[in-house]
Scaffold this motif. Structure first.
Motif, PDB file in Angstrom:
ATOM      1  N   GLY A  22      78.299 -54.629 -47.959  1.00 22.42           N
ATOM      2  CA  GLY A  22      78.417 -53.211 -47.631  1.00 22.42           C
ATOM      3  C   GLY A  22      77.269 -52.746 -46.753  1.00 22.42           C
ATOM      4  O   GLY A  22      77.445 -51.887 -45.886  1.00 22.42           O
ATOM      5  N   PHE A  23      76.082 -53.311 -46.969  1.00 18.89           N
ATOM      6  CA  PHE A  23      74.920 -52.967 -46.146  1.00 18.89           C
ATOM      7  C   PHE A  23      75.195 -53.256 -44.681  1.00 18.89           C
ATOM      8  O   PHE A  23      74.907 -52.442 -43.799  1.00 18.89           O
ATOM      9  N   LEU A  24      75.778 -54.430 -44.408  1.00 18.93           N
ATOM     10  CA  LEU A  24      76.058 -54.820 -43.032  1.00 18.93           C
ATOM     11  C   LEU A  24      77.064 -53.893 -42.384  1.00 18.93           C
ATOM     12  O   LEU A  24      76.825 -53.321 -41.323  1.00 18.93           O
ATOM     13  N   PHE A  25      78.218 -53.708 -43.039  1.00 16.81           N
ATOM     14  CA  PHE A  25      79.284 -52.927 -42.425  1.00 16.81           C
ATOM     15  C   PHE A  25      78.934 -51.443 -42.370  1.00 16.81           C
ATOM     16  O   PHE A  25      79.408 -50.723 -41.495  1.00 16.81           O
ATOM     17  N   GLY A  26      78.089 -50.993 -43.291  1.00 16.21           N
ATOM     18  CA  GLY A  26      77.652 -49.609 -43.236  1.00 16.21           C
ATOM     19  C   GLY A  26      76.685 -49.366 -42.086  1.00 16.21           C
ATOM     20  O   GLY A  26      76.631 -48.258 -41.529  1.00 16.21           O
ATOM     21  N   TYR A  27      75.944 -50.408 -41.722  1.00 21.98           N
ATOM     22  CA  TYR A  27      74.940 -50.268 -40.680  1.00 21.98           C
ATOM     23  C   TYR A  27      75.505 -50.501 -39.277  1.00 21.98           C
ATOM     24  O   TYR A  27      74.915 -50.059 -38.282  1.00 21.98           O
ATOM     25  N   LEU A  60      67.371 -57.896 -39.426  1.00 20.54           N
ATOM     26  CA  LEU A  60      67.406 -56.802 -40.393  1.00 20.54           C
ATOM     27  C   LEU A  60      68.670 -56.863 -41.238  1.00 20.54           C
ATOM     28  O   LEU A  60      68.625 -56.733 -42.469  1.00 20.54           O
ATOM     29  N   TRP A  61      69.820 -57.070 -40.587  1.00 23.29           N
ATOM     30  CA  TRP A  61      71.079 -57.203 -41.336  1.00 23.29           C
ATOM     31  C   TRP A  61      70.964 -58.322 -42.356  1.00 23.29           C
ATOM     32  O   TRP A  61      71.288 -58.152 -43.533  1.00 23.29           O
ATOM     33  N   SER A  62      70.521 -59.473 -41.879  1.00 21.26           N
ATOM     34  CA  SER A  62      70.467 -60.658 -42.736  1.00 21.26           C
ATOM     35  C   SER A  62      69.536 -60.448 -43.920  1.00 21.26           C
ATOM     36  O   SER A  62      69.867 -60.800 -45.056  1.00 21.26           O
ATOM     37  N   PRO A  99      72.912 -66.192 -42.410  1.00 20.25           N
ATOM     38  CA  PRO A  99      72.012 -65.071 -42.745  1.00 20.25           C
ATOM     39  C   PRO A  99      70.624 -65.531 -43.160  1.00 20.25           C
ATOM     40  O   PRO A  99      69.625 -64.901 -42.797  1.00 20.25           O
ATOM     41  N   SER A 100      70.542 -66.635 -43.908  1.00 19.46           N
ATOM     42  CA  SER A 100      69.247 -67.133 -44.369  1.00 19.46           C
ATOM     43  C   SER A 100      68.384 -67.577 -43.190  1.00 19.46           C
ATOM     44  O   SER A 100      67.185 -67.256 -43.123  1.00 19.46           O
ATOM     45  N   LEU A 101      68.973 -68.297 -42.257  1.00 18.75           N
ATOM     46  CA  LEU A 101      68.212 -68.786 -41.111  1.00 18.75           C
ATOM     47  C   LEU A 101      67.839 -67.653 -40.162  1.00 18.75           C
ATOM     48  O   LEU A 101      66.734 -67.626 -39.613  1.00 18.75           O
ATOM     49  N   LEU A 102      68.740 -66.699 -39.974  1.00 16.12           N
ATOM     50  CA  LEU A 102      68.420 -65.549 -39.134  1.00 16.12           C
ATOM     51  C   LEU A 102      67.266 -64.744 -39.721  1.00 16.12           C
ATOM     52  O   LEU A 102      66.400 -64.250 -38.994  1.00 16.12           O
ATOM     53  N   ALA A 103      67.257 -64.616 -41.036  1.00 18.12           N
ATOM     54  CA  ALA A 103      66.227 -63.811 -41.695  1.00 18.12           C
ATOM     55  C   ALA A 103      64.860 -64.482 -41.663  1.00 18.12           C
ATOM     56  O   ALA A 103      63.830 -63.803 -41.533  1.00 18.12           O
TER      57      ALA A 103
END
Length: 257
Positions: A22-27, A60-62, A99-103
């Motif tokens: 939800g964080f991703l799609f909300g942002y 940030l998303w990740s 997501p883990s690698l992006l973060a």
């Protein structure tokens, strides 16, 4: 009773997924204006500066997604990241690898994604700016084109991540590596940076797709240099890198147990 249990599990799975994604799609709608602003700077700053600017938002998303899984992360090997464009290769445990690698990988990179993702609004626009490559696995010509596209992106000074296994192991042994990444590195004349990632399948794949906390480890391993790539046969390069990553995964696994 069985029907009630199945429904409850479905609701729990849905809730955990909504909480996480939800964080991703909300942002996403908010990020569109940032994307427009960033793209205006594309021709007035260096390639490296632009990649870092673009990288901040997916990072940030990740980070937000991972935080909502309540997992813990351990990252090591930043000193092994060279300057300039590189071809990252990593084992592929699960959906939370990207997501883990992006973060946690501070060096910006794009990656190869299924063509279906290109239909998603805003997400696909960000991925294009990240220099991701879209692959249609049902079309052999698309596979050849994806190699050319990846080589061209690397030659322009951007980094790319590839999963040589081609599919998720879901926490099993590291699968055989396909040879395409060696051809890409040779054609682009860039070093290969191997990455070992362990524990992401415990977030979702091992829980019937219910999102649960996990302990995840990410290790950037020593670079396989351009000189080594030039002097070794593809089979030798594949064997070397598979062994390096598989040994690190074994070490990570034994350390947690």
């Amino acid at each position: 009773m069985l029907i009630w249990f199945m429904n409850e599990r479905l609701v729990n799975n849905l809730f955990s997924s909504l909480r996480t994604f939800g964080f991703l799609f909300g942002y996403l709608p908010v990020s569109l204006s940032k994307l427009i602003t960033i793209k205006k700077q594309k021709n007035i700053i260096t390639t490296e500066q632009y990649d870092r600017l673009v990288h901040r938002v997916p990072q940030l998303w990740s980070s937000g997604i991972l935080q909502r899984t309540k997992s813990t992360f351990r990252f090591q090997g930043e000193e092994n990241l060279p300057s300039g464009p590189v071809l990252f290769i990593s084992n592929h445990e699960g959906n939370f690898d990207i997501p883990s690698l992006l973060a946690y990988i501070p060096k910006p990179f794009g990656f190869i994604s299924k063509i279906e993702v290109k239909k998603l609004p805003i997400i696909s626009q960000w991925m294009e700016e990240m220099n991701c490559v879209f692959l249609d696995r049902s079309n052999r010509k698309s596979s050849y084109q994806s190699i050319e596209d990846t080589v061209n992106i690397l030659k322009k000074g951007h980094s790319i991540l590839i999963f040589p296994e081609g599919t998720r192991s879901k926490g099993g042994e590291v699968g055989d590596f396909k040879s395409g990444f060696v051809r890409i590195a040779k054609m682009a004349n860039v070093p290969i940076v191997p990455i070992a990632i362990y524990g992401t399948s415990n977030i979702m794949e091992k829980n019937n797709n219910k999102i649960c906390p996990a302990n995840v480890q990410i290790s950037v391993l020593p670079t396989y240099t351009v000189e080594n790539i030039a002097h070794n046969e593809p089979s030798k390069i594949i064997e070397d890198l598979h062994t390096i990553i598989a040994k690190e995964i074994d070490f990570m696994s034994s350390a947690i147990k």
